[in-house]
Design a protein around this motif. Structure first.
Motif, short mmCIF file in Angstrom:
data_model
loop_
_atom_site.label_atom_id
_atom_site.label_comp_id
_atom_site.label_asym_id
_atom_site.label_seq_id
_atom_site.Cartn_x
_atom_site.Cartn_y
_atom_site.Cartn_z
N ASN A 12 22.80 35.20 -16.09
CA ASN A 12 22.11 36.54 -15.65
C ASN A 12 21.47 36.38 -14.45
N ASP A 13 21.05 35.34 -13.93
CA ASP A 13 20.35 35.01 -12.73
C ASP A 13 21.13 35.27 -11.28
N CYS A 14 22.57 35.08 -11.34
CA CYS A 14 23.43 35.52 -10.33
C CYS A 14 24.13 36.66 -10.21
N VAL A 15 23.94 37.55 -11.16
CA VAL A 15 24.48 39.06 -10.97
C VAL A 15 23.29 39.88 -10.91
N GLN A 16 23.53 40.70 -9.76
CA GLN A 16 22.43 41.69 -9.23
C GLN A 16 23.18 42.99 -9.94
N LEU A 17 22.13 43.77 -10.81
CA LEU A 17 22.80 44.98 -10.93
C LEU A 17 22.05 46.08 -10.11
N VAL A 18 22.90 47.05 -9.77
CA VAL A 18 22.46 48.32 -9.16
C VAL A 18 22.73 49.44 -9.66
N SER A 19 21.72 50.46 -9.77
CA SER A 19 22.09 51.71 -10.46
C SER A 19 22.58 52.60 -9.37
N THR A 20 23.73 53.15 -9.40
CA THR A 20 24.43 53.76 -8.51
C THR A 20 25.77 54.52 -8.87
N ASP A 21 26.01 55.66 -8.12
CA ASP A 21 27.18 56.57 -8.52
C ASP A 21 28.29 55.66 -7.53
N LEU A 22 29.11 54.83 -8.19
CA LEU A 22 30.15 53.83 -7.78
C LEU A 22 29.37 52.93 -6.75
N THR A 23 29.52 52.93 -5.53
CA THR A 23 28.99 51.96 -4.61
C THR A 23 28.10 52.99 -3.60
N LEU A 63 22.30 47.70 -18.69
CA LEU A 63 21.48 46.93 -19.49
C LEU A 63 22.31 46.14 -20.57
N THR A 64 23.53 46.49 -20.82
CA THR A 64 24.58 45.86 -21.61
C THR A 64 25.18 44.78 -20.90
N THR A 65 25.28 44.96 -19.51
CA THR A 65 25.59 43.82 -18.40
C THR A 65 24.87 42.85 -18.26
N ARG A 66 23.45 43.12 -18.25
CA ARG A 66 22.24 42.29 -18.16
C ARG A 66 22.26 41.39 -19.59
N LYS A 67 22.54 41.85 -20.71
CA LYS A 67 22.67 41.18 -21.83
C LYS A 67 23.81 40.21 -21.96
N CYS A 68 25.06 40.86 -21.47
CA CYS A 68 26.23 39.96 -21.30
C CYS A 68 26.11 38.76 -20.40
N GLY A 69 25.35 39.09 -19.48
CA GLY A 69 24.99 37.98 -18.59
C GLY A 69 24.22 36.81 -19.06
N SER A 70 23.11 37.28 -19.70
CA SER A 70 22.46 36.53 -20.41
C SER A 70 22.90 35.31 -21.49
N VAL A 71 23.81 35.98 -22.08
CA VAL A 71 24.68 35.14 -23.08
C VAL A 71 25.57 34.41 -22.52
N ASN A 72 26.10 34.82 -21.22
CA ASN A 72 26.92 34.05 -20.75
C ASN A 72 26.43 33.02 -19.68
N GLY A 73 25.09 32.95 -19.63
CA GLY A 73 24.28 32.20 -18.67
C GLY A 73 24.58 32.52 -17.38
#
Length: 188
Positions: free
Chosen positions: A37-48, A25-35
């Motif tokens: 947000n639409d090009c960074v895909q977030l994946v909830s996982t242990d490492l990869t 969620l913090t990464t999503r907010k940071c992406g939004s602030v930096n314009g």
């Protein structure tokens, strides 16, 4: 998000993984602030782990900021905020789990940037990666409070001469370079 902001929304795929939903969620907010947000895909996982099979030899640039602080082993992956820094014995428990996956993730010219502290025993990390045919360069060092931080760059022994110029750090530690059409950037 800094890699996406630097290279911009183009033909690159940017993935950010974390086991902690709050970190995502913090990464999503940071992406939004930096314009970006639409090009960074977030994946909830242990490492990869959840996406290893899809990333086989597809990653050109991998940035790994692991939990690197030496702590008791039981603090690693505890599920609370300590998971963001708790690295276990020598701060290496998560790092040592991740490093063996790198050769199968990176393209032949792919680069890994790894953030470590002195206590992580950099020479041992170098030896482990050398055994997998990777060369190491310390590209940035800085002291932050009690931590002596380093950014390590690993590349295959068979790397293209021009690839290091495409992905490098400027003196502030920000990425400079350009994406190629099939790049996949993963921030773990």
């Amino acid at each position: 998000t800094s890699v996406a902001k630097t290279f911009g929304p183009n033909n690159c795929l940017y993935l950010a993984t974390d086991i902690n939903e709050k970190a995502l969620l913090t990464t999503r907010k940071c992406g939004s602030v930096n314009g970006v947000n639409d090009c960074v895909q977030l994946v909830s996982t242990d490492l990869t782990e959840a996406i290893n099979h899809r990333l086989h030899h597809c990653i050109d640039l991998l940035v790994f900021n692991p939990p690197y602080v030496p702590t008791p082993t039981q603090e690693v992956g505890a599920g609370d905020i300590s998971s963001s820094w708790a690295g276990g014995v020598d701060g290496r428990q998560v790092i040592d789990r991740f490093l063996p996956t790198v050769p199968s993730l990176l393209t032949p010219n792919g680069l890994l940037y790894l953030i470590v502290v002195k206590e992580n025993k950099i020479s041992e990390i170098c030896d482990a990666m050398k055994a997998m045919d990777f060369e190491m360069t310390i590209v940035l060092e800085r002291k932050s409070g009690p931590e002596h931080l380093s950014v390590l760059r690993f590349n295959s022994d068979i790397i293209d001469d021009g690839i290091q110029e495409m992905y490098s750090l400027d003196k502030t530690g920000l990425f400079i370079g350009q994406c190629r059409e099939v790049d996949v950037e993963v921030i773990v």
